[in-house]
Design a protein around this motif. Sequence first.
Motif, PDB file in Angstrom:
ATOM      1  N   PRO A 100      24.117  26.990  -3.957  1.00  0.00           N
ATOM      2  CA  PRO A 100      25.154  27.366  -4.916  1.00  0.00           C
ATOM      3  C   PRO A 100      26.444  26.566  -4.710  1.00  0.00           C
ATOM      4  CG  PRO A 100      24.150  29.310  -3.933  1.00  0.00           C
ATOM      5  CD  PRO A 100      23.678  28.137  -3.136  1.00  0.00           C
ATOM      6  N   LEU A 101      27.050  26.156  -5.813  1.00  0.00           N
ATOM      7  CA  LEU A 101      28.309  25.420  -5.748  1.00  0.00           C
ATOM      8  C   LEU A 101      29.391  26.230  -5.048  1.00  0.00           C
ATOM      9  CD1 LEU A 101      30.138  23.016  -6.528  1.00  0.00           C
ATOM     10  CD2 LEU A 101      30.464  24.103  -8.770  1.00  0.00           C
ATOM     11  N   ARG A 102      29.363  27.531  -5.213  1.00  0.00           N
ATOM     12  CA  ARG A 102      30.411  28.372  -4.625  1.00  0.00           C
ATOM     13  C   ARG A 102      30.406  28.312  -3.097  1.00  0.00           C
ATOM     14  NH1 ARG A 102      27.932  32.928  -2.750  1.00  0.00           N
ATOM     15  NH2 ARG A 102      25.866  33.389  -3.625  1.00  0.00           N
ATOM     16  N   ARG A 103      29.311  27.791  -2.513  1.00  0.00           N
ATOM     17  CA  ARG A 103      29.247  27.708  -1.055  1.00  0.00           C
ATOM     18  C   ARG A 103      29.928  26.458  -0.500  1.00  0.00           C
ATOM     19  NH1 ARG A 103      26.289  31.362   1.650  1.00  0.00           N
ATOM     20  NH2 ARG A 103      26.356  29.988   3.450  1.00  0.00           N
ATOM     21  N   THR A 104      30.420  25.588  -1.368  1.00  0.00           N
ATOM     22  CA  THR A 104      31.151  24.416  -0.900  1.00  0.00           C
ATOM     23  C   THR A 104      32.623  24.529  -1.276  1.00  0.00           C
ATOM     24  OG1 THR A 104      31.532  22.049  -1.271  1.00  0.00           O
ATOM     25  CG2 THR A 104      30.279  23.230  -2.947  1.00  0.00           C
ATOM     26  N   PRO A 105      33.518  24.148  -0.377  1.00  0.00           N
ATOM     27  CA  PRO A 105      34.948  24.194  -0.705  1.00  0.00           C
ATOM     28  C   PRO A 105      35.325  23.332  -1.908  1.00  0.00           C
ATOM     29  CG  PRO A 105      34.641  23.971   1.662  1.00  0.00           C
ATOM     30  CD  PRO A 105      33.295  23.771   1.025  1.00  0.00           C
ATOM     31  N   LEU A 106      34.487  22.377  -2.276  1.00  0.00           N
ATOM     32  CA  LEU A 106      34.767  21.563  -3.445  1.00  0.00           C
ATOM     33  C   LEU A 106      34.855  22.420  -4.707  1.00  0.00           C
ATOM     34  CD1 LEU A 106      35.258  18.550  -3.775  1.00  0.00           C
ATOM     35  CD2 LEU A 106      32.848  18.273  -4.346  1.00  0.00           C
ATOM     36  N   ASN A 107      34.209  23.578  -4.658  1.00  0.00           N
ATOM     37  CA  ASN A 107      34.264  24.509  -5.777  1.00  0.00           C
ATOM     38  C   ASN A 107      35.696  24.900  -6.120  1.00  0.00           C
ATOM     39  OD1 ASN A 107      33.064  26.362  -7.712  1.00  0.00           O
ATOM     40  ND2 ASN A 107      33.641  27.999  -6.313  1.00  0.00           N
ATOM     41  N   LEU A 108      36.585  24.867  -5.134  1.00  0.00           N
ATOM     42  CA  LEU A 108      37.959  25.308  -5.348  1.00  0.00           C
ATOM     43  C   LEU A 108      38.701  24.417  -6.338  1.00  0.00           C
ATOM     44  CD1 LEU A 108      38.904  26.182  -1.653  1.00  0.00           C
ATOM     45  CD2 LEU A 108      38.134  27.737  -3.462  1.00  0.00           C
ATOM     46  N   ILE A 109      38.388  23.112  -6.366  1.00  0.00           N
ATOM     47  CA  ILE A 109      39.083  22.230  -7.310  1.00  0.00           C
ATOM     48  C   ILE A 109      38.277  22.017  -8.590  1.00  0.00           C
ATOM     49  CG2 ILE A 109      40.404  21.066  -5.518  1.00  0.00           C
ATOM     50  CD1 ILE A 109      38.512  18.676  -5.812  1.00  0.00           C
ATOM     51  N   LEU A 110      37.027  22.503  -8.596  1.00  0.00           N
ATOM     52  CA  LEU A 110      36.217  22.414  -9.808  1.00  0.00           C
ATOM     53  C   LEU A 110      36.277  23.694 -10.627  1.00  0.00           C
ATOM     54  CD1 LEU A 110      33.024  20.641  -8.415  1.00  0.00           C
ATOM     55  CD2 LEU A 110      34.892  19.611  -9.726  1.00  0.00           C
ATOM     56  N   ALA A 111      37.001  24.692 -10.143  1.00  0.00           N
ATOM     57  CA  ALA A 111      37.105  25.966 -10.848  1.00  0.00           C
ATOM     58  C   ALA A 111      37.785  25.786 -12.203  1.00  0.00           C
ATOM     59  CB  ALA A 111      37.894  26.963  -9.999  1.00  0.00           C
ATOM     60  N   ALA A 112      37.477  26.690 -13.126  1.00  0.00           N
ATOM     61  CA  ALA A 112      38.073  26.624 -14.456  1.00  0.00           C
ATOM     62  C   ALA A 112      39.590  26.777 -14.392  1.00  0.00           C
ATOM     63  CB  ALA A 112      37.468  27.706 -15.347  1.00  0.00           C
ATOM     64  N   ASN A 113      40.062  27.595 -13.467  1.00  0.00           N
ATOM     65  CA  ASN A 113      41.496  27.796 -13.294  1.00  0.00           C
ATOM     66  C   ASN A 113      41.827  27.702 -11.813  1.00  0.00           C
ATOM     67  OD1 ASN A 113      44.212  28.443 -13.742  1.00  0.00           O
ATOM     68  ND2 ASN A 113      43.808  30.634 -13.481  1.00  0.00           N
ATOM     69  N   VAL A 114      42.420  26.592 -11.411  1.00  0.00           N
ATOM     70  CA  VAL A 114      42.805  26.401 -10.019  1.00  0.00           C
ATOM     71  C   VAL A 114      44.155  27.079  -9.795  1.00  0.00           C
ATOM     72  CG1 VAL A 114      43.366  24.727  -8.219  1.00  0.00           C
ATOM     73  CG2 VAL A 114      41.584  24.200  -9.908  1.00  0.00           C
ATOM     74  N   ASP A 115      44.210  27.968  -8.818  1.00  0.00           N
ATOM     75  CA  ASP A 115      45.459  28.658  -8.479  1.00  0.00           C
ATOM     76  C   ASP A 115      45.645  28.609  -6.974  1.00  0.00           C
ATOM     77  OD1 ASP A 115      47.681  30.225  -8.205  1.00  0.00           O
ATOM     78  OD2 ASP A 115      46.735  32.101  -8.852  1.00  0.00           O
TER      79      ASP A 115
END
Length: 200
Positions: A100-115
């Motif tokens: 799952p993408l959510r298991r990589t920290p890269l998911n944090l900048i690929l999110a629909a809304n980065v906060d």
Amino acid sequence: MNRRTAILAPLALFALGAPAFAARIPLADLSAYLNSLTTVQADFTQINADGTIATGKLFIRRPGRIRFEYAPPDRSLVMAGGSQVAIFDAKSNQPPEQYPLRRTPLNLILAANVDLGRARMVVGHREVENTTRVIAQDPENPAYGTIELVFTANPVELRQWIITDDVGNKTTVVLGEMIKGGSMPASYFDITAETAKRSR
């Protein structure tokens, strides 16, 4: 080369031309910058945990899609799409490794809304040698690892990231000049189609 380390985890000695004594960029400004990115292309240089170096082309289509094409003769490929990450090993005839993408920290900048201002997301925010460095993690799953984002100012630009994965391996990805905007084929991020293509 460990492709899982490449996407889960960090490029040192990168020459940056920002003004001297630059103040750190506020998290709100960095979040706005990341949210402004829709599609991005760039050459990249990757430094793996074992010291090996790879190069290639990077394609990002936010939210949730990224593709690392490694330079020939390496036909390895890492892509994320449909909430999954797939690692295609050029030396294997087996289906790609997926998680799952959510298991990589890269998911944090690929999110629909980065906060980046979200509680417990940012665990480091400092100015170092004319760059702003932000260390972020999934607030709900800090064990998944961290991503350190390196930015320059005037204008704000993402220059590199350093990912530390869930077992402590670090991978650095240094970005070349980014080409922003434009369209990208859906096939760039279609794991099923790429699997079928490679099985022919």
